[in-house]
Motif scaffolding. Sequence first.
Motif, PDB file in Angstrom:
ATOM      1  N   TRP A  87     -19.151  15.133   0.308  1.00  0.00           N
ATOM      2  CA  TRP A  87     -18.951  13.716   0.040  1.00  0.00           C
ATOM      3  C   TRP A  87     -17.788  13.268   0.894  1.00  0.00           C
ATOM      4  O   TRP A  87     -16.826  14.013   1.108  1.00  0.00           O
ATOM      5  N   LYS A  88     -17.879  12.055   1.401  1.00  0.00           N
ATOM      6  CA  LYS A  88     -16.789  11.483   2.188  1.00  0.00           C
ATOM      7  C   LYS A  88     -16.380  10.175   1.542  1.00  0.00           C
ATOM      8  O   LYS A  88     -17.236   9.414   1.082  1.00  0.00           O
ATOM      9  N   ALA A  89     -15.076   9.951   1.480  1.00  0.00           N
ATOM     10  CA  ALA A  89     -14.584   8.781   0.767  1.00  0.00           C
ATOM     11  C   ALA A  89     -13.417   8.141   1.506  1.00  0.00           C
ATOM     12  O   ALA A  89     -12.622   8.832   2.153  1.00  0.00           O
ATOM     13  N   THR A  90     -13.333   6.840   1.366  1.00  0.00           N
ATOM     14  CA  THR A  90     -12.144   6.108   1.765  1.00  0.00           C
ATOM     15  C   THR A  90     -11.267   6.010   0.528  1.00  0.00           C
ATOM     16  O   THR A  90     -11.720   5.568  -0.527  1.00  0.00           O
ATOM     17  N   MET A  91     -10.031   6.458   0.644  1.00  0.00           N
ATOM     18  CA  MET A  91      -9.073   6.432  -0.457  1.00  0.00           C
ATOM     19  C   MET A  91      -8.091   5.299  -0.204  1.00  0.00           C
ATOM     20  O   MET A  91      -7.498   5.213   0.863  1.00  0.00           O
ATOM     21  N   MET A  92      -7.945   4.435  -1.203  1.00  0.00           N
ATOM     22  CA  MET A  92      -7.012   3.313  -1.087  1.00  0.00           C
ATOM     23  C   MET A  92      -5.951   3.425  -2.178  1.00  0.00           C
ATOM     24  O   MET A  92      -6.286   3.574  -3.354  1.00  0.00           O
ATOM     25  N   ILE A  93      -4.695   3.359  -1.749  1.00  0.00           N
ATOM     26  CA  ILE A  93      -3.571   3.331  -2.685  1.00  0.00           C
ATOM     27  C   ILE A  93      -3.173   1.869  -2.820  1.00  0.00           C
ATOM     28  O   ILE A  93      -2.816   1.225  -1.828  1.00  0.00           O
ATOM     29  N   GLU A  94      -3.257   1.363  -4.050  1.00  0.00           N
ATOM     30  CA  GLU A  94      -3.142  -0.085  -4.262  1.00  0.00           C
ATOM     31  C   GLU A  94      -2.028  -0.417  -5.252  1.00  0.00           C
ATOM     32  O   GLU A  94      -2.131  -0.094  -6.437  1.00  0.00           O
ATOM     33  N   TYR A  95      -0.997  -1.045  -4.746  1.00  0.00           N
ATOM     34  CA  TYR A  95       0.073  -1.602  -5.570  1.00  0.00           C
ATOM     35  C   TYR A  95       0.239  -3.051  -5.128  1.00  0.00           C
ATOM     36  O   TYR A  95       0.650  -3.308  -3.991  1.00  0.00           O
ATOM     37  N   PRO A  96      -0.107  -4.014  -5.995  1.00  0.00           N
ATOM     38  CA  PRO A  96      -0.056  -5.422  -5.581  1.00  0.00           C
ATOM     39  C   PRO A  96       1.340  -5.899  -5.154  1.00  0.00           C
ATOM     40  O   PRO A  96       1.457  -6.678  -4.215  1.00  0.00           O
ATOM     41  N   ASP A 139       8.562   9.595   6.184  1.00  0.00           N
ATOM     42  CA  ASP A 139       9.090   8.550   5.306  1.00  0.00           C
ATOM     43  C   ASP A 139       8.084   8.002   4.299  1.00  0.00           C
ATOM     44  O   ASP A 139       8.464   7.523   3.242  1.00  0.00           O
ATOM     45  N   LYS A 140       6.786   8.039   4.663  1.00  0.00           N
ATOM     46  CA  LYS A 140       5.802   7.426   3.760  1.00  0.00           C
ATOM     47  C   LYS A 140       4.400   7.910   4.103  1.00  0.00           C
ATOM     48  O   LYS A 140       4.141   8.398   5.191  1.00  0.00           O
ATOM     49  N   THR A 141       3.505   7.708   3.145  1.00  0.00           N
ATOM     50  CA  THR A 141       2.094   7.935   3.397  1.00  0.00           C
ATOM     51  C   THR A 141       1.437   6.581   3.665  1.00  0.00           C
ATOM     52  O   THR A 141       2.024   5.527   3.388  1.00  0.00           O
ATOM     53  N   SER A 142       0.244   6.617   4.168  1.00  0.00           N
ATOM     54  CA  SER A 142      -0.514   5.395   4.413  1.00  0.00           C
ATOM     55  C   SER A 142      -1.154   4.915   3.109  1.00  0.00           C
ATOM     56  O   SER A 142      -1.366   5.705   2.191  1.00  0.00           O
ATOM     57  N   SER A 143      -1.504   3.652   3.056  1.00  0.00           N
ATOM     58  CA  SER A 143      -2.215   3.139   1.884  1.00  0.00           C
ATOM     59  C   SER A 143      -3.718   3.403   1.979  1.00  0.00           C
ATOM     60  O   SER A 143      -4.438   3.205   1.009  1.00  0.00           O
ATOM     61  N   VAL A 144      -4.195   3.897   3.127  1.00  0.00           N
ATOM     62  CA  VAL A 144      -5.612   4.217   3.304  1.00  0.00           C
ATOM     63  C   VAL A 144      -5.730   5.603   3.931  1.00  0.00           C
ATOM     64  O   VAL A 144      -5.046   5.918   4.910  1.00  0.00           O
ATOM     65  N   HIS A 145      -6.605   6.426   3.342  1.00  0.00           N
ATOM     66  CA  HIS A 145      -6.897   7.761   3.869  1.00  0.00           C
ATOM     67  C   HIS A 145      -8.410   7.967   3.861  1.00  0.00           C
ATOM     68  O   HIS A 145      -9.120   7.347   3.075  1.00  0.00           O
ATOM     69  N   PHE A 146      -8.872   8.880   4.706  1.00  0.00           N
ATOM     70  CA  PHE A 146     -10.281   9.237   4.751  1.00  0.00           C
ATOM     71  C   PHE A 146     -10.407  10.690   4.326  1.00  0.00           C
ATOM     72  O   PHE A 146      -9.758  11.566   4.892  1.00  0.00           O
ATOM     73  N   LEU A 147     -11.242  10.945   3.320  1.00  0.00           N
ATOM     74  CA  LEU A 147     -11.350  12.254   2.700  1.00  0.00           C
ATOM     75  C   LEU A 147     -12.744  12.844   2.874  1.00  0.00           C
ATOM     76  O   LEU A 147     -13.741  12.128   2.870  1.00  0.00           O
ATOM     77  N   ARG A 148     -12.769  14.180   2.973  1.00  0.00           N
ATOM     78  CA  ARG A 148     -14.027  14.931   2.937  1.00  0.00           C
ATOM     79  C   ARG A 148     -13.906  15.951   1.818  1.00  0.00           C
ATOM     80  O   ARG A 148     -12.937  16.698   1.744  1.00  0.00           O
ATOM     81  N   LEU A 149     -14.892  15.984   0.944  1.00  0.00           N
ATOM     82  CA  LEU A 149     -14.941  16.937  -0.163  1.00  0.00           C
ATOM     83  C   LEU A 149     -16.146  17.838   0.072  1.00  0.00           C
ATOM     84  O   LEU A 149     -17.291  17.408  -0.070  1.00  0.00           O
TER      85      LEU A 149
END
Length: 194
Positions: A87-96, A139-149
Amino acid sequence: MPKITRDSLMTLEAYAKTRNAFRAKVMAHKKNRTLHLGGNVTLIFEDELTIRYQIQEMLRAEKIFEEAGIADELDAYNPLIPDGGNWKATMMIEYPDLDERRQMLSRLIGIEDKVWIKVEGHQRVYAIADEDLERENADKTSSVHFLRLELDPAMVQSLKRGARVSAGIDHPQYNVTVEDIDPAIRASLVADLV
């Protein structure tokens, strides 16, 4: 899953005529491919339809109609289509809130490597993240990552026989478990497997 080819894409003109209906179809499709992990992380599991939409939107937004530009988009997006054993997914870290987002992205370095799924009766599988390029720094991670499971054949067979799926993140700053993912999401994901 088959890869998207130049010949299978709509021209910019054809896409303009069907864009609203196509977008509505994709948004409805994504409802059964979206998994919320806690209140601030969302996984959108990609497939041929979701990636086709992304490519068509990029071609439209950038007004790309030359062969080389189209080939570049295909090369960038086709790897995000699952191949039947993963499975492949776009991961979004969301803090308004912008300040909270900035603070949390600095605290969540490495979170993309702590995302997991577990097929009932098998060990957890941790995501392989950002294979195309690094999306974090010191210093930081991105708010968007691409994952493979990546799933082994025994997991695929268990899923096809009805095994449950749980998912989560075990990062020290963000720990969450979804014990049994929604049946509609599970069914959509199992349909990706061969």
